[in-house]
Design a protein around this motif. Structure first.
Motif, PDB file in Angstrom:
ATOM      1  N   ALA A 139       0.902   9.457  -5.194  1.00 24.29           N
ATOM      2  CA  ALA A 139       1.216  11.032  -4.578  1.00 24.29           C
ATOM      3  C   ALA A 139       2.169  11.631  -5.595  1.00 24.29           C
ATOM      4  N   ILE A 140       3.330  10.643  -5.676  1.00 25.49           N
ATOM      5  CA  ILE A 140       4.452  11.591  -6.507  1.00 25.49           C
ATOM      6  C   ILE A 140       3.684  12.087  -7.877  1.00 25.49           C
ATOM      7  N   GLU A 141       3.192  11.029  -8.596  1.00 21.95           N
ATOM      8  CA  GLU A 141       2.564  11.495  -9.950  1.00 21.95           C
ATOM      9  C   GLU A 141       1.344  12.639  -9.865  1.00 21.95           C
ATOM     10  N   SER A 154       6.438  14.042 -13.865  1.00 19.75           N
ATOM     11  CA  SER A 154       7.649  13.483 -13.789  1.00 19.75           C
ATOM     12  C   SER A 154       7.718  11.999 -14.037  1.00 19.75           C
ATOM     13  N   VAL A 155       6.379  11.578 -14.494  1.00 23.03           N
ATOM     14  CA  VAL A 155       6.413  10.059 -15.033  1.00 23.03           C
ATOM     15  C   VAL A 155       5.757  10.097 -16.120  1.00 23.03           C
ATOM     16  N   CYS A 176       0.656  -1.139  -0.013  1.00 23.60           N
ATOM     17  CA  CYS A 176      -0.080   0.013  -0.025  1.00 23.60           C
ATOM     18  C   CYS A 176       0.773   1.362  -0.182  1.00 23.60           C
ATOM     19  N   ARG A 177       1.948   1.324   0.777  1.00 22.90           N
ATOM     20  CA  ARG A 177       2.830   2.423   1.208  1.00 22.90           C
ATOM     21  C   ARG A 177       3.505   2.513  -0.389  1.00 22.90           C
ATOM     22  N   THR A 178       3.944   1.724  -1.046  1.00 29.93           N
ATOM     23  CA  THR A 178       4.676   1.864  -2.343  1.00 29.93           C
ATOM     24  C   THR A 178       3.656   2.419  -3.496  1.00 29.93           C
ATOM     25  N   VAL A 179       2.516   1.679  -3.637  1.00 29.46           N
ATOM     26  CA  VAL A 179       1.591   2.411  -4.375  1.00 29.46           C
ATOM     27  C   VAL A 179       0.944   3.694  -4.202  1.00 29.46           C
TER      28      VAL A 179
END
Length: 129
Positions: free
Chosen positions: A110-112, A118-119, A102-105
């Protein structure tokens, strides 16, 4: 670059199709449990330390029946554990791997959302808004 299929080492002695089906069924079940925003908020609320149902309700801003229903699903899936303290039930994370997933996804999304450029579109997890 194409994503590799399941390797024979992951599949064990079963036929490839049977083993892959078991993996996909289990993954779909886990993703189904984690597919509710309130359950993700509950996991976020207890990811660092155990909390009572009342504390979880406050953290996720939801009602006791709603929080209890979602905690039951998380508990039955083995993602959270519970213990009774007097007349209160306290919940904590049991499956660190599920929380890490969950944290990774959520971190990637959130970054996106924070910096959509950025992606590349082909590598995005979040839908373009």
């Amino acid at each position: 670059m194409p994503t590799p299929a399941l390797s024979p080492q992951l599949l064990g002695d079963e036929s490839d199709a049977q083993a892959a089906e078991r993996v996909f069924d289990s993954a779909a079940e886990l993703f189904g449990v984690l597919a509710t925003p309130l359950r993700l908020r509950i996991l976020n609320a207890i990811c660092t330390h155990e909390k009572s149902v009342g504390d979880i309700m406050d953290a996720v801003e939801s009602t006791q029946p709603n929080v209890s229903q979602h905690l039951k699903v998380l508990y039955q899936a083995g993602i959270v554990a519970k213990r009774r303290v007097g007349n209160q039930i306290h919940y904590r994370v049991q499956s660190e791997k599920a929380v890490q997933l969950c944290r990774t996804v959520c971190t990637q999304i959130a970054i996106e959302l924070d910096d959509p450029d950025s992606v590349s579109q082909s590598e995005r997890l979040a839908r373009r808004t």
